[in-house]
Design a protein around this motif. Structure first.
Motif, PDB file in Angstrom:
ATOM      1  N   LYS A 156       2.411  10.200   5.264  1.00 45.93           N
ATOM      2  CA  LYS A 156       3.198  11.098   4.424  1.00 45.93           C
ATOM      3  C   LYS A 156       4.060  10.379   3.392  1.00 45.93           C
ATOM      4  O   LYS A 156       4.433  10.974   2.381  1.00 45.93           O
ATOM      5  N   ASP A 157       4.378   9.112   3.611  1.00 43.93           N
ATOM      6  CA  ASP A 157       5.205   8.371   2.657  1.00 43.93           C
ATOM      7  C   ASP A 157       4.381   7.504   1.712  1.00 43.93           C
ATOM      8  O   ASP A 157       4.934   6.675   0.988  1.00 43.93           O
ATOM      9  N   LYS A 183       3.232  -0.911   5.783  1.00 43.28           N
ATOM     10  CA  LYS A 183       4.349   0.027   5.820  1.00 43.28           C
ATOM     11  C   LYS A 183       5.164  -0.130   7.103  1.00 43.28           C
ATOM     12  O   LYS A 183       6.395  -0.063   7.096  1.00 43.28           O
ATOM     13  N   SER A 231       1.839   7.116  -1.563  1.00 45.22           N
ATOM     14  CA  SER A 231       1.415   7.819  -2.769  1.00 45.22           C
ATOM     15  C   SER A 231       0.762   6.836  -3.727  1.00 45.22           C
ATOM     16  O   SER A 231       1.175   5.677  -3.829  1.00 45.22           O
ATOM     17  N   LYS A 260       4.468   2.988  -2.823  1.00 46.69           N
ATOM     18  CA  LYS A 260       3.680   3.256  -4.014  1.00 46.69           C
ATOM     19  C   LYS A 260       2.478   2.306  -4.064  1.00 46.69           C
ATOM     20  O   LYS A 260       2.613   1.096  -3.834  1.00 46.69           O
ATOM     21  N   SER A 293      -2.797  13.395   2.562  1.00 41.63           N
ATOM     22  CA  SER A 293      -1.903  12.891   3.609  1.00 41.63           C
ATOM     23  C   SER A 293      -1.126  13.992   4.325  1.00 41.63           C
ATOM     24  O   SER A 293      -0.546  13.754   5.375  1.00 41.63           O
TER      25      SER A 293
END
Length: 397
Positions: A29-30, A308, A32, A2, A22
């Motif tokens: 993709k993970d 990430k 947001s 996040k 994304s």
């Protein structure tokens, strides 16, 4: 993961667009965006927008804060608050990084988070990460670069078109390359910030911007200067450079002349160029888009992806101490002035050509001191260094 974005200007909106698209980028993709911090009057424009920073700080789901507000405050305070609340921070804000890098890094380590700033130098150019990679093996003894796209656009356009500085600056402002107050770009402060950050990493030291660092920009350049340089087959760029030897280093931002065929002479439009010299890698250079919505946003998202993936950047404590000495390098300079330059430098070999003077083998500190002194009599004075490797028409006839 996040993310909260501080600011929704050109770069902040670019980060939001990249992450929200994304689906096109599997590596994202993970990711947001949960919040975008904006001014109170904009809150109602988007469901992501908030104007209460505590909402972001107190939300344990927020892993990363992306600071793209610019300026020194409230950016500095907000970065520190994020780090102390256990949030990783990435930023494109070279001014705040240049002045507070050591403090930010220490606070991040104390709180078990990371502070990354790839996009603060060179925009979309992967400069910081490759500087760090080189340092895993090599000692780096020099850095130089065309580190400001606005000044490069102005000089390149003047060279191509013969237009005046004021006309090209206005065009740059209309295109969004230059701010209403262009001082940071045309007076060398932006390059100073970026060179400070690069030197900090390269030499594992901490150099803050300030009057002790030599800077001379392009505010006084004229179309006649461009014609004069072109007549002698030279192209002018605004360059930042530093060289380290033993326990000292030099640091300067100044106009520099190149011969067509040299790499720097071929950096066009609003592009950036930056290079290093390492023990085993030798000279390593990079060029590309140095600013703008998507190049800078791209670099910010790369930092987020590094977080990430738990990709750890090179550890620096910024504790090495070196003396600043701009007297060790002797270079050739061209000065355009109506003031009495020769009386200030009686011991130097000076050749006069109208209002242009060529000075051979003078150290950087001396020429900057003399130009600053003469500027009280000639507020339009301009000068440029002749780069090493450039054909020197005043000597090589």
């Amino acid at each position: 993961m996040k993310i909260a974005i501080l600011g929704h200007g050109t770069v902040g909106s670019g980060v939001l667009k990249i992450i929200q698209d994304s689906a096109l980028h599997p590596f994202e993709k993970d990711l947001s965006v949960k919040y975008v911090f904006v001014r109170p009057e904009k809150v109602d424009q988007n469901e992501l927008f908030v104007d209460d920073y505590s909402t972001i700080l107190n939300d344990e789901e927020v892993d990363v804060v992306v600071e793209v507000l610019g300026g020194l405050e409230p950016a500095k305070t907000m970065i520190i608050d994020a780090l102390k609340h256990g949030k990783n921070v990435v930023t494109a804000n070279k001014a705040v990084v240049a002045r507070n890098l050591k403090e930010f890094d220490e606070i991040a380590e104390e709180n078990g988070v990371k502070f990354y700033f790839e996009s603060a130098v060179g925009g979309g150019i992967p400069w910081i990460i490759n500087l760090e990679r080189a340092l895993r093996i090599d000692q780096i003894d020099s850095i130089h670069g065309i580190l400001n796209g606005t000044s490069n656009y102005i000089l390149d356009t003047m060279t191509k078109t013969g237009q005046s500085f004021d006309k090209v600056l206005k065009d740059a402002q209309d295109l969004g390359y230059a701010e209403a107050d262009p001082s940071a770009d045309i007076d060398g402060y932006d390059i100073e910030n970026k060179l400070c950050i690069s030197v900090d990493i390269a030499y594992n030291t901490f150099v803050k911007p300030g009057d002790h660092l030599l800077k001379f920009g392009i505010r006084n350049i004229t179309d006649e200067d461009i014609k004069y340089f072109k007549k002698h087959n030279l192209i002018v760029k605004l360059l930042g450079r530093s060289f380290k030897k033993n326990n000292s280093f030099n640091f300067v931002v100044e106009p520099t002349l190149y011969t067509p065929g040299q790499i720097e002479a071929g950096i066009h439009d609003n592009y950036n160029f930056v290079g290093l010299r390492g023990t085993t890698i030798g000279k390593l250079t990079f060029n590309g888009q140095g600013a703008g919505e998507f190049p800078t946003a791209h670099a910010l998202v790369q930092d987020i992806l590094d977080l990430k993936a738990n990709n750890v950047h090179l550890k620096r404590d910024f504790n090495e101490e070196f003396s600043l000495d701009n007297t060790t390098k002797k270079k050739n300079y061209v000065v355009r002035t109506s003031a009495d330059l020769e009386s200030k430098l009686p011991e130097y070999d000076i050749q006069k050509d109208g209002n242009y003077y060529h000075i051979a083998a003078i150290d950087t500190q001396k020429i900057h001191d003399v130009v600053n002194e003469l500027s009280s009599d000639d507020k339009g004075i301009f000068f440029a260094c002749i780069s090493g490797g450039a054909y020197n028409p005043w000597i090589e006839k």
